[in-house]
Design a protein around this motif. Structure first.
Motif, short mmCIF file in Angstrom:
data_model
loop_
_atom_site.label_atom_id
_atom_site.label_comp_id
_atom_site.label_asym_id
_atom_site.label_seq_id
_atom_site.Cartn_x
_atom_site.Cartn_y
_atom_site.Cartn_z
N GLY A 72 0.61 -1.13 -0.10
CA GLY A 72 0.01 -0.10 0.11
C GLY A 72 0.98 1.20 -0.05
N LEU A 73 2.16 1.17 -0.26
CA LEU A 73 3.17 2.35 -0.23
C LEU A 73 2.88 3.22 -1.43
N ARG A 74 2.50 4.55 -1.13
CA ARG A 74 2.06 5.60 -2.09
C ARG A 74 3.24 6.07 -2.62
N VAL A 75 3.68 5.84 -3.88
CA VAL A 75 5.18 6.51 -4.35
C VAL A 75 4.54 7.32 -5.74
N SER A 76 4.78 8.64 -5.47
CA SER A 76 4.40 9.54 -6.41
C SER A 76 5.48 9.28 -7.65
N ARG A 77 5.21 10.05 -8.82
CA ARG A 77 6.37 9.88 -10.00
C ARG A 77 7.52 10.52 -9.82
N SER A 78 7.27 11.85 -8.87
CA SER A 78 8.43 12.55 -8.50
C SER A 78 9.40 11.86 -7.64
N LEU A 79 8.66 11.17 -6.64
CA LEU A 79 9.32 10.30 -5.40
C LEU A 79 9.96 9.21 -6.17
N ASP A 183 8.83 -11.72 -1.88
CA ASP A 183 8.51 -13.35 -2.23
C ASP A 183 7.03 -13.67 -2.10
N GLY A 184 6.22 -12.49 -2.10
CA GLY A 184 4.76 -12.66 -2.10
C GLY A 184 4.03 -13.54 -0.97
N ALA A 185 4.80 -13.50 0.14
CA ALA A 185 4.18 -14.31 1.40
C ALA A 185 3.01 -13.10 1.76
N PRO A 186 1.96 -13.78 1.79
CA PRO A 186 0.68 -13.03 2.56
C PRO A 186 0.69 -12.83 3.85
N GLY A 187 0.40 -11.75 4.53
CA GLY A 187 0.04 -11.83 5.97
C GLY A 187 1.20 -10.88 6.83
N ARG A 188 2.25 -10.50 6.03
CA ARG A 188 3.28 -9.70 6.73
C ARG A 188 2.79 -8.59 7.42
N LEU A 189 3.40 -7.86 8.40
CA LEU A 189 2.83 -6.68 9.02
C LEU A 189 3.79 -5.65 9.09
N LEU A 190 3.85 -4.41 8.67
CA LEU A 190 4.49 -3.47 8.84
C LEU A 190 3.94 -2.43 9.66
N ASP A 191 4.54 -2.18 11.00
CA ASP A 191 3.69 -1.37 12.09
C ASP A 191 4.59 -0.03 11.85
N VAL A 192 3.90 1.13 12.20
CA VAL A 192 4.50 2.43 12.29
C VAL A 192 3.98 3.08 13.55
N GLN A 193 3.71 2.55 14.40
CA GLN A 193 3.16 2.84 15.77
C GLN A 193 1.69 3.84 15.58
N TRP A 194 2.19 5.09 15.00
CA TRP A 194 0.85 6.29 15.07
C TRP A 194 0.80 6.69 13.80
N ARG A 195 -0.35 6.70 13.04
CA ARG A 195 -0.56 7.47 11.78
C ARG A 195 -0.29 8.96 12.09
N ASP A 197 0.01 12.94 9.66
CA ASP A 197 -0.41 13.45 8.28
C ASP A 197 0.73 13.09 7.25
N HIS A 198 1.80 13.11 7.52
CA HIS A 198 2.99 12.90 6.70
C HIS A 198 3.09 11.43 6.30
N LEU A 199 2.94 10.48 7.10
CA LEU A 199 2.94 9.15 7.00
C LEU A 199 1.65 8.72 6.09
N ALA A 200 0.64 9.48 6.36
CA ALA A 200 -0.44 9.23 5.55
C ALA A 200 -0.57 9.48 3.97
N THR A 201 0.48 10.41 3.64
CA THR A 201 0.63 10.66 2.29
C THR A 201 1.27 9.55 1.68
N LEU A 202 1.94 8.46 2.37
CA LEU A 202 2.62 7.28 1.80
C LEU A 202 1.80 6.16 1.92
N GLY A 203 0.61 6.20 2.48
CA GLY A 203 -0.32 5.05 2.42
C GLY A 203 -0.52 4.51 3.99
N VAL A 204 0.05 4.95 4.85
CA VAL A 204 -0.32 4.54 6.07
C VAL A 204 -1.93 4.88 6.70
#
Length: 231
Positions: A72-79, A183-195, A197-204
């Motif tokens: 779900g990571l948002r990557v703009s063209r510029s980024l 590797d396509g393994a489903p179910g892994r979890l990437l935790d960032v603690q708190w959402r 506004d900055h992290l939300a722009t990246l898909g958090v």
């Protein structure tokens, strides 16, 4: 100190701060992460153990969004363009990444000597990892670090050099998501603690605590990803 029972989150306090201790050690830190908590120094040797009521995660399953790459990571063209300026290394400069994240001049800094000591030991044990972004001259200009247990990764902090490393921390995050999903393994979890506004722009996104704990339980049973640079 007793850790809360993750099997029934209804018994947990309806607040982010669950409990506190004086000091911490690597073994207790790992047990806490496996229960859904993370530590944060509160001054004078006190450690707060947090499990946010609304937990921030970066989904690793791809949504239907043209600006989203791996997961779900948002990557703009510029980024996407600026990220190509950096080369990525993994676990080659953990202590330096931790020090740069803990720069005392950073606003709201919380990384102290107890964090450096304990997370350095967890790195030596293979549980704490750093993703480093380097410029064309090989200088470290951005990165992040966190804790990995099975298919779970808790991102702790990230930094970038404001003069030489525009978007370098984001390049490190792109590399981390690629590592966790390649590797396509489903179910892994990437935790960032708190959402934020900055992290939300990246898909958090935010999810309820009980949802997070259920995902954590599944992720802990999954195989660990290979901590190597993407091809």
């Amino acid at each position: 100190m007793n850790l809360p029972d993750p099997s029934d989150p209804r018994t947990w306090p309806a607040r982010d701060l669950i409990t506190a201790s004086i000091g911490m050690d690597p073994d207790f830190i790992l047990r806490a992460y496996a229960r859904g908590l993370f530590p944060m120094p509160m001054g004078y040797g006190a450690i707060g153990w947090f499990s946010p009521v609304r937990r921030g995660i970066l989904p690793l399953d791809p949504p239907s969004d043209a600006d989203c790459t791996q997961g779900g990571l948002r990557v703009s063209r510029s980024l996407r363009k600026t990220a190509k300026r950096y080369s990525i290394t993994i676990d080659t400069a953990f202590d330096e990444v931790l020090d740069r994240c803990g720069d005392p001049d950073r606003e709201h800094g919380w990384i102290d000597d107890s964090v450096r000591l304990n997370y350095g030991e967890l790195h030596r044990r293979g549980h704490a990892h750093s993703i480093e972004a380097r410029d064309a001259d090989g200088r470290l200009v951005g990165g992040l670090y966190g804790i990995g247990i099975g298919g779970f990764f808790a991102g702790e902090s990230m930094f970038h050099d404001p003069e030489r490393g525009r978007d370098a921390s984001k390049a490190a995050l792109i590399a981390l998501v690629g590592l966790l999903t390649r590797d396509g393994a489903p179910g892994r979890l990437l935790d960032v603690q708190w959402r934020t506004d900055h992290l939300a722009t990246l898909g958090v996104i935010e999810i309820p605590r009980d949802d997070y704990l259920a995902r954590l339980k599944r992720a802990l049973q999954l195989p660990e990803p290979q901590w190597t640079v993407l091809d």
